[in-house]
Design a protein around this motif. Structure first.
Motif, PDB file in Angstrom:
ATOM      1  N   ARG A   1       0.845  -1.192   0.000  1.00  0.00           N
ATOM      2  CA  ARG A   1       0.000   0.000   0.000  1.00  0.00           C
ATOM      3  C   ARG A   1       0.882   1.243   0.000  1.00  0.00           C
ATOM      4  O   ARG A   1       1.858   1.325   0.739  1.00  0.00           O
ATOM      5  N   THR A   2       0.513   2.220  -0.824  1.00  0.00           N
ATOM      6  CA  THR A   2       1.292   3.447  -0.929  1.00  0.00           C
ATOM      7  C   THR A   2       0.601   4.590  -0.206  1.00  0.00           C
ATOM      8  O   THR A   2      -0.615   4.778  -0.323  1.00  0.00           O
ATOM      9  N   ILE A   3       1.371   5.367   0.535  1.00  0.00           N
ATOM     10  CA  ILE A   3       0.894   6.566   1.225  1.00  0.00           C
ATOM     11  C   ILE A   3       1.792   7.727   0.809  1.00  0.00           C
ATOM     12  O   ILE A   3       3.021   7.614   0.814  1.00  0.00           O
TER      13      ILE A   3
ATOM     14  N   SER B   1       4.542   1.536   1.446  1.00  0.00           N
ATOM     15  CA  SER B   1       5.507   2.284   0.644  1.00  0.00           C
ATOM     16  C   SER B   1       5.137   3.753   0.788  1.00  0.00           C
ATOM     17  O   SER B   1       3.964   4.110   0.652  1.00  0.00           O
ATOM     18  N   ILE B   2       6.113   4.603   1.046  1.00  0.00           N
ATOM     19  CA  ILE B   2       5.815   5.996   1.361  1.00  0.00           C
ATOM     20  C   ILE B   2       6.551   6.925   0.411  1.00  0.00           C
ATOM     21  O   ILE B   2       7.784   6.865   0.286  1.00  0.00           O
ATOM     22  N   ASN B   3       5.780   7.786  -0.267  1.00  0.00           N
ATOM     23  CA  ASN B   3       6.335   8.869  -1.065  1.00  0.00           C
ATOM     24  C   ASN B   3       6.420  10.094  -0.166  1.00  0.00           C
ATOM     25  O   ASN B   3       5.391  10.609   0.285  1.00  0.00           O
ATOM     26  N   VAL B   4       7.610  10.574   0.103  1.00  0.00           N
ATOM     27  CA  VAL B   4       7.825  11.646   1.076  1.00  0.00           C
ATOM     28  C   VAL B   4       8.193  12.944   0.366  1.00  0.00           C
ATOM     29  O   VAL B   4       9.007  12.956  -0.560  1.00  0.00           O
ATOM     30  N   MET B   5       7.575  14.035   0.830  1.00  0.00           N
ATOM     31  CA  MET B   5       7.875  15.378   0.342  1.00  0.00           C
ATOM     32  C   MET B   5       8.130  16.264   1.557  1.00  0.00           C
ATOM     33  O   MET B   5       7.307  16.292   2.481  1.00  0.00           O
ATOM     34  N   VAL B   6       9.233  16.961   1.579  1.00  0.00           N
ATOM     35  CA  VAL B   6       9.619  17.785   2.727  1.00  0.00           C
ATOM     36  C   VAL B   6       9.872  19.208   2.252  1.00  0.00           C
ATOM     37  O   VAL B   6      10.690  19.441   1.351  1.00  0.00           O
ATOM     38  N   SER B   7       9.177  20.172   2.844  1.00  0.00           N
ATOM     39  CA  SER B   7       9.375  21.565   2.443  1.00  0.00           C
ATOM     40  C   SER B   7      10.673  22.110   3.029  1.00  0.00           C
ATOM     41  O   SER B   7      11.242  21.541   3.969  1.00  0.00           O
ATOM     42  N   ARG B   8      11.148  23.225   2.484  1.00  0.00           N
ATOM     43  CA  ARG B   8      12.360  23.849   3.024  1.00  0.00           C
ATOM     44  C   ARG B   8      12.169  24.255   4.473  1.00  0.00           C
ATOM     45  O   ARG B   8      13.044  24.055   5.317  1.00  0.00           O
ATOM     46  N   ALA B   9      11.003  24.834   4.767  1.00  0.00           N
ATOM     47  CA  ALA B   9      10.736  25.248   6.148  1.00  0.00           C
ATOM     48  C   ALA B   9      10.705  24.045   7.076  1.00  0.00           C
ATOM     49  O   ALA B   9      11.143  24.121   8.233  1.00  0.00           O
ATOM     50  N   ALA B  10      10.202  22.919   6.588  1.00  0.00           N
ATOM     51  CA  ALA B  10      10.158  21.706   7.409  1.00  0.00           C
ATOM     52  C   ALA B  10      11.564  21.244   7.775  1.00  0.00           C
ATOM     53  O   ALA B  10      11.788  20.757   8.891  1.00  0.00           O
ATOM     54  N   GLN B  11      12.496  21.387   6.858  1.00  0.00           N
ATOM     55  CA  GLN B  11      13.881  21.013   7.166  1.00  0.00           C
ATOM     56  C   GLN B  11      14.417  21.834   8.330  1.00  0.00           C
ATOM     57  O   GLN B  11      15.106  21.305   9.211  1.00  0.00           O
ATOM     58  N   VAL B  12      14.083  23.117   8.346  1.00  0.00           N
ATOM     59  CA  VAL B  12      14.530  23.992   9.439  1.00  0.00           C
ATOM     60  C   VAL B  12      13.868  23.565  10.747  1.00  0.00           C
ATOM     61  O   VAL B  12      14.524  23.477  11.800  1.00  0.00           O
TER      62      VAL B  12
ATOM     63  N   SER C   1      14.993  -1.248   1.505  1.00  0.00           N
ATOM     64  CA  SER C   1      15.427  -0.538   0.304  1.00  0.00           C
ATOM     65  C   SER C   1      14.236  -0.234  -0.603  1.00  0.00           C
ATOM     66  O   SER C   1      13.454  -1.133  -0.938  1.00  0.00           O
ATOM     67  N   GLY C   2      14.080   1.027  -0.978  1.00  0.00           N
ATOM     68  CA  GLY C   2      13.007   1.435  -1.875  1.00  0.00           C
ATOM     69  C   GLY C   2      11.661   1.632  -1.205  1.00  0.00           C
ATOM     70  O   GLY C   2      10.701   2.033  -1.876  1.00  0.00           O
ATOM     71  N   GLN C   3      11.565   1.394   0.102  1.00  0.00           N
ATOM     72  CA  GLN C   3      10.283   1.551   0.782  1.00  0.00           C
ATOM     73  C   GLN C   3       9.928   3.023   0.974  1.00  0.00           C
ATOM     74  O   GLN C   3       8.761   3.408   0.908  1.00  0.00           O
ATOM     75  N   VAL C   4      10.934   3.851   1.221  1.00  0.00           N
ATOM     76  CA  VAL C   4      10.746   5.293   1.374  1.00  0.00           C
ATOM     77  C   VAL C   4      11.392   5.982   0.178  1.00  0.00           C
ATOM     78  O   VAL C   4      12.590   5.818  -0.075  1.00  0.00           O
ATOM     79  N   LEU C   5      10.593   6.751  -0.560  1.00  0.00           N
ATOM     80  CA  LEU C   5      11.091   7.533  -1.685  1.00  0.00           C
ATOM     81  C   LEU C   5      10.883   9.007  -1.388  1.00  0.00           C
ATOM     82  O   LEU C   5       9.782   9.412  -1.009  1.00  0.00           O
TER      83      LEU C   5
END
Length: 212
Positions: A6-8, A34-45, A74-78
């Motif tokens: 399952r993908t989230i 399986s997780i497609n991850v997106m991180v904003s610049r502000a989130a990194q801070v 391997s490949g579970q988090v993109l």
């Protein structure tokens, strides 16, 4: 129970409460998603400020760090970059996966409510709304202005689910982790992913009645 296959789609934006998003990622990995991850610049801070985790700037390096941190295979988090328009969440032709924005900044709320698509996170939210896919937003702000409330109402009417990062106390938390897990458990419940972080309301009583 495994959610293998399952993908989230998980977006982490710049509101305080990075622990919620990171804990959710950890639980999704443990569930076999399986997780497609997106991180904003502000989130990194924010992540660097609120946790001991330091995320590198490039998606491949960030993917390696998050995968190791969450114990992923391997490949579970993109991890996808902010302008990666070929990422699966960027198109209605991509996999019909839920999107959860945790935590969700008020800036992201505004962008989603007005249909902005200036980066991958905003585009992914726009796709989720237009395709009528599950969209869960986890704002963490106090107090909420009229603009914030109007945006949340507008998004709710579009079909999004607003789950504020507002932990309860009826489970008698003994640590900050217990408070984080309260919110993450609710998110997993909405995603219909089995969780053992927190018993559901009435479960203990029902179990007791079954045993008597």
């Amino acid at each position: 129970m495994s959610e293998q296959g399952r993908t989230i789609n998980l977006a982490i934006t710049g509101a305080s409460g990075a622990q919620y998003g990171l804990r959710l990622l950890e639980c999704l990995v443990a569930a076999g998603c399986s997780i497609n991850v997106m991180v904003s610049r502000a989130a990194q801070v924010v992540i660097a400020t609120e946790t001991d985790l330091k995320l590198p700037g490039t998606p491949p390096a960030m993917q390696a760090v998050l995968s190791e941190w969450a114990g992923a295979e391997s490949g579970q988090v993109l991890v996808f970059g902010r302008e990666d328009w070929f990422a699966p969440p960027a198109s209605g032709s991509g996999e019909k996966a839920p999107l959860i924005v945790c935590p969700c900044s008020t800036g992201t709320l505004s962008a989603l409510a007005t249909g902005a698509s200036n980066n991958l996170i905003e585009r992914a939210g726009d796709v989720a709304l237009k395709e009528r896919r599950q969209l869960i937003l986890v704002p963490r702000e106090a107090p909420y202005s009229e603009v914030h409330l109007e945006n949340m109402l507008k998004l709710t009417r579009m079909g999004a689910v607003i789950v504020p990062a507002s932990p309860g106390f009826y489970h008698k938390p003994e640590s900050i982790q217990d408070l984080v897990d309260f919110v993450v458990a609710r998110l997993l419940d909405h995603l219909e992913i089995p969780q053992t972080l927190m018993p559901r309301w009435g479960e203990a009583r029902s179990q007791k009645k079954r045993e008597t």
